[in-house]
Design a protein around this motif. Structure first.
Motif, short mmCIF file in Angstrom:
data_model
loop_
_atom_site.label_atom_id
_atom_site.label_comp_id
_atom_site.label_asym_id
_atom_site.label_seq_id
_atom_site.Cartn_x
_atom_site.Cartn_y
_atom_site.Cartn_z
N THR A 23 29.23 71.09 34.45
CA THR A 23 29.80 69.75 34.31
C THR A 23 28.79 68.78 34.14
N LEU A 25 28.12 64.60 34.56
CA LEU A 25 28.93 63.06 34.94
C LEU A 25 28.43 62.30 34.09
N ALA A 80 31.31 58.04 42.72
CA ALA A 80 31.43 59.31 41.85
C ALA A 80 31.34 60.69 42.59
N LEU A 84 33.63 64.33 42.06
CA LEU A 84 33.22 65.65 41.71
C LEU A 84 33.46 66.54 42.77
N ALA A 94 23.79 64.53 35.24
CA ALA A 94 24.31 63.29 35.18
C ALA A 94 23.52 62.53 34.04
#
Length: 268
Positions: A23, A25, A80, A84, A94
């Motif tokens: 992932t 962000l 944020a 997640l 990020a």
């Protein structure tokens, strides 16, 4: 890409996800929204990553702010992280741009080893000068009184470089539309919170993951100083200055920007 609105401790937040894999962000800048990350979401999905772009509080599809309000910078970070958690994300990278870069540093301070990689674009960790802080507060009042559409034409040559303004009309149109859509009260509240933020230089210095800093060579805010200072604070010399690019490299020269992003993510 999947669009949704997720609840957080500070209210609902607009979210776009794309791809599968580790992932990343994505945190947008002032007067923009998660829509700015469309090129990067496509790149990440194609490269085997999962992009998660969120609207900062007061922007896009996130909860509206009250007139005269203030959204502390760390509230964006907490929201944020709540997103997640709702998506069952443990470790993540990020990408923070401008105001979103300062939010990313607040996240770094809270996430610890969960945050593996950090790309900071056209941002800085230190405090504003007193004059800049006063200017932010005055602009917040102005945005509530006049709205964001008129200010957008004034802001556009600062948020995009002269090469983009002269030769990339589609980028200008996309940025202009996002600025015009920004809720005045939300923008003002976020700006007041940013004016009151803490110094994040020590947070940058404590980050132990892989990091790099990107700036546009034509960024009028950076002036050849802020990105270099941030890279020094992070303890890395990995500073990339992109040519023919202003304050918004991910929008203005996405091919150059995305290559740096993928190189960072594949580091370690």
């Amino acid at each position: 890409m999947a669009e949704r609105i997720l609840g957080t401790r500070h209210g609902p937040v607009g979210v776009t996800t794309a791809g599968d894999g580790p992932t990343v962000l994505l945190l947008h800048g002032f007067l923009l929204s998660r829509d700015m990350w469309a090129p990067q979401l496509a790149t990440l999905a194609g490269a085997g990553f999962r992009g998660v772009a969120v609207d900062l509080l007061g922007f896009g599809d996130s909860a509206p702010a009250r007139a005269g309000g203030e959204i502390p910078l760390h509230h964006h970070a907490e929201s944020a992280l709540d997103v997640l958690d709702a998506l069952d994300v443990d470790r993540f990278a990020a990408l923070g741009y401008s105001m979103g870069g300062q939010v990313a540093l607040e996240i770094a301070d809270r996430a610890g080893p969960r945050l593996s990689h950090l790309l900071l674009s056209d941002t800085f960790a230190g405090l504003d000068t007193p004059d800049v802080r006063v200017g932010r507060l005055a602009l917040a009042d102005r945005l509530e009184a006049e709205g964001t559409v008129a200010y957008g034409e004034e802001f556009l040559p600062a948020v995009l470089g002269p090469t983009t303004v002269a030769t990339r009309p589609a980028v200008c149109d996309a940025a202009r539309a996002m600025i015009a859509a920004a809720p005045p009260s939300g923008a003002a509240a976020a700006l007041r919170g940013r004016a009151g933020r803490r110094d994040l230089t020590a947070v940058a210095g404590a980050f132990e993951g892989a990091a790099c800093v990107v700036v546009g060579a034509e960024d009028v805010f950076d002036g050849g100083v802020l990105g270099a200072g941030l890279a020094a604070a992070l303890g890395t010399v990995d500073l990339h200055v992109l040519p023919s690019t202003g304050h918004s490299p991910s929008l203005e020269t996405p091919d150059l920007f995305d290559a740096l992003l993928l190189a960072l993510l594949r580091d370690g």
